[in-house]
Design a protein around this motif. Structure first.
Motif, short mmCIF file in Angstrom:
data_model
loop_
_atom_site.label_atom_id
_atom_site.label_comp_id
_atom_site.label_asym_id
_atom_site.label_seq_id
_atom_site.Cartn_x
_atom_site.Cartn_y
_atom_site.Cartn_z
N ALA A 1 -20.87 -21.42 0.67
CA ALA A 1 -20.08 -20.89 -0.44
C ALA A 1 -18.70 -20.42 -0.02
O ALA A 1 -17.69 -20.77 -0.66
CB ALA A 1 -20.84 -19.74 -1.11
N ALA A 2 -18.60 -19.66 1.05
CA ALA A 2 -17.31 -19.12 1.47
C ALA A 2 -16.33 -20.24 1.80
O ALA A 2 -15.16 -20.21 1.39
CB ALA A 2 -17.49 -18.19 2.67
N GLY A 3 -16.79 -21.23 2.55
CA GLY A 3 -15.93 -22.34 2.92
C GLY A 3 -15.48 -23.17 1.73
O GLY A 3 -14.31 -23.57 1.63
N PHE B 1 -18.58 -10.87 -1.54
CA PHE B 1 -17.61 -10.85 -2.63
C PHE B 1 -16.35 -10.07 -2.26
O PHE B 1 -15.24 -10.52 -2.52
CB PHE B 1 -18.25 -10.30 -3.90
N PHE B 2 -16.54 -8.90 -1.68
CA PHE B 2 -15.38 -8.09 -1.30
C PHE B 2 -14.54 -8.81 -0.26
O PHE B 2 -13.30 -8.88 -0.38
CB PHE B 2 -15.84 -6.75 -0.75
N TRP B 3 -15.18 -9.38 0.76
CA TRP B 3 -14.44 -10.01 1.84
C TRP B 3 -13.80 -11.31 1.39
O TRP B 3 -12.71 -11.67 1.87
CB TRP B 3 -15.36 -10.24 3.03
N LEU B 4 -14.44 -12.02 0.49
CA LEU B 4 -13.82 -13.23 -0.06
C LEU B 4 -12.54 -12.87 -0.81
O LEU B 4 -11.49 -13.50 -0.60
CB LEU B 4 -14.80 -13.93 -1.01
N THR B 5 -12.62 -11.87 -1.67
CA THR B 5 -11.45 -11.45 -2.44
C THR B 5 -10.34 -10.95 -1.52
O THR B 5 -9.16 -11.30 -1.69
CB THR B 5 -11.83 -10.36 -3.44
N LEU B 6 -10.70 -10.14 -0.53
CA LEU B 6 -9.71 -9.60 0.39
C LEU B 6 -9.05 -10.71 1.20
O LEU B 6 -7.82 -10.72 1.39
CB LEU B 6 -10.36 -8.59 1.33
N ALA C 1 -11.69 -18.47 5.63
CA ALA C 1 -13.09 -18.80 5.41
C ALA C 1 -13.99 -18.04 6.38
O ALA C 1 -15.11 -17.64 6.02
CB ALA C 1 -13.30 -20.31 5.57
N GLU C 2 -13.51 -17.81 7.60
CA GLU C 2 -14.31 -17.08 8.58
C GLU C 2 -14.48 -15.62 8.18
O GLU C 2 -15.54 -15.03 8.36
CB GLU C 2 -13.66 -17.18 9.96
N VAL C 3 -13.42 -15.02 7.62
CA VAL C 3 -13.54 -13.64 7.12
C VAL C 3 -14.62 -13.56 6.03
O VAL C 3 -15.49 -12.69 6.07
CB VAL C 3 -12.19 -13.14 6.56
N ASP D 1 -13.30 -8.28 11.59
CA ASP D 1 -12.02 -7.69 11.97
C ASP D 1 -11.09 -8.69 12.64
O ASP D 1 -9.89 -8.76 12.33
CB ASP D 1 -12.25 -6.50 12.90
N THR D 2 -11.60 -9.47 13.58
CA THR D 2 -10.74 -10.39 14.34
C THR D 2 -10.14 -11.48 13.47
O THR D 2 -8.91 -11.65 13.45
CB THR D 2 -11.52 -11.01 15.51
N PRO D 3 -10.93 -12.25 12.71
CA PRO D 3 -10.31 -13.25 11.84
C PRO D 3 -9.43 -12.64 10.77
O PRO D 3 -8.44 -13.25 10.36
CB PRO D 3 -11.50 -14.00 11.24
N LEU D 4 -9.75 -11.44 10.30
CA LEU D 4 -8.92 -10.78 9.30
C LEU D 4 -7.55 -10.44 9.88
O LEU D 4 -6.52 -10.63 9.22
CB LEU D 4 -9.61 -9.51 8.80
N ALA D 5 -7.53 -9.94 11.11
CA ALA D 5 -6.25 -9.63 11.75
C ALA D 5 -5.44 -10.90 11.98
O ALA D 5 -4.21 -10.92 11.80
CB ALA D 5 -6.50 -8.92 13.08
N LEU D 6 -6.11 -11.98 12.39
CA LEU D 6 -5.40 -13.24 12.61
C LEU D 6 -4.87 -13.81 11.29
O LEU D 6 -3.75 -14.35 11.25
CB LEU D 6 -6.34 -14.25 13.27
N LEU D 7 -5.65 -13.67 10.23
CA LEU D 7 -5.21 -14.14 8.91
C LEU D 7 -3.98 -13.37 8.47
O LEU D 7 -3.00 -13.96 7.99
CB LEU D 7 -6.35 -13.97 7.91
N ALA D 8 -4.02 -12.05 8.62
CA ALA D 8 -2.85 -11.23 8.25
C ALA D 8 -1.65 -11.58 9.12
O ALA D 8 -0.51 -11.60 8.63
CB ALA D 8 -3.20 -9.75 8.41
N GLY D 9 -1.89 -11.89 10.40
CA GLY D 9 -0.80 -12.28 11.28
C GLY D 9 -0.13 -13.57 10.85
O GLY D 9 1.10 -13.70 10.89
#
Length: 218
Positions: free
Chosen positions: A48-50, A124-129, A175-177, A188-196
């Motif tokens: 689903a996430a992907g 749901f929260f992490w997908l939206t974020l 998608a990893e987040v 945390d790691t993929p989220l930081a990379l995504l923000a970067g």
């Protein structure tokens, strides 16, 4: 700048390149996925996430060629290039308008569509974020691609070939987040990379877009 943003938002809706087309395509992708992979809930939950991230990316791609095409066709782009406002700011406003009419509506619609794919409640929260953080990068990168191909006949295909490889990091990290969040893991790691990726794109690509526009208008 505010007047330019309002104009672009109006054009995005009136010219058929706004949120309606992107949302419709997003819904089609999500609706057809169970027919392609089968109705097994466990399978749908796993992918689903992907699928949601891929659908959002492809939906953003649909309207990229409209970011600068209308301005080029009516001569507004030449006026903007010589106006007493930074062309880099114009490129940033174009990207913001695209995100407001495409990326943001897709982000808001994703949780509802996640229900169709049996996305786990924790995701749901992490997908939206992840979409909220990652989709601005799609718009900024897309604006850069539109600047490179503005004025070219049948530039839509070339635009896709240029932009899609640049979209891959955002797709992977986003998608990893969502996947890690859905599985109860720490993203945390993929989220930081995504923000970067988003911050780097937002800080550099408006300047590259402005340079590409200047070159194409010569």
């Amino acid at each position: 700048m505010i007047a330019l943003l309002r104009r672009d938002l109006a054009l995005s809706v009136r010219a058929g390149g706004g949120f309606g087309l992107a949302l419709a395509f997003f819904l089609i992708v999500v609706t057809l996925t169970p027919f392609a992979v089968g109705p097994n809930s466990a399978t749908l939950s796993t992918i689903a996430a992907g699928i949601l991230w891929l659908g959002a990316l492809l939906s953003c791609l649909l309207s990229l060629d409209r970011i600068l095409a209308l301005d080029h066709e009516d001569g507004s782009l030449e006026l903007l290039a010589t106006a007493p406002i930074p062309l880099e700011g114009v490129a940033a406003i174009k990207a913001l308008a695209h995100w407001l009419t495409t990326g943001l509506p897709l982000t808001l619609a994703a949780p509802a569509l996640g229900l169709l794919l049996n996305l786990p409640a924790a995701g749901f929260f992490w997908l939206t974020l992840s979409l909220l953080i990652g989709t601005p990068a799609l718009s900024v990168i897309g604006t850069f691609g539109a600047a490179l191909t503005v004025g070219l006949k049948r530039g839509g295909l070339l635009l896709s070939l240029i932009v899609l490889p640049l979209y891959v990091p955002t797709l992977i990290f986003g998608a990893e987040v969502a996947r890690r969040g859905a599985e109860g893991m720490t993203p945390d790691t993929p989220l930081a990379l995504l923000a970067g990726v988003t911050l780097a794109a937002g800080a550099t690509l408006p300047f590259a877009s402005a340079a590409a526009i200047r070159i194409n208008l010569r």
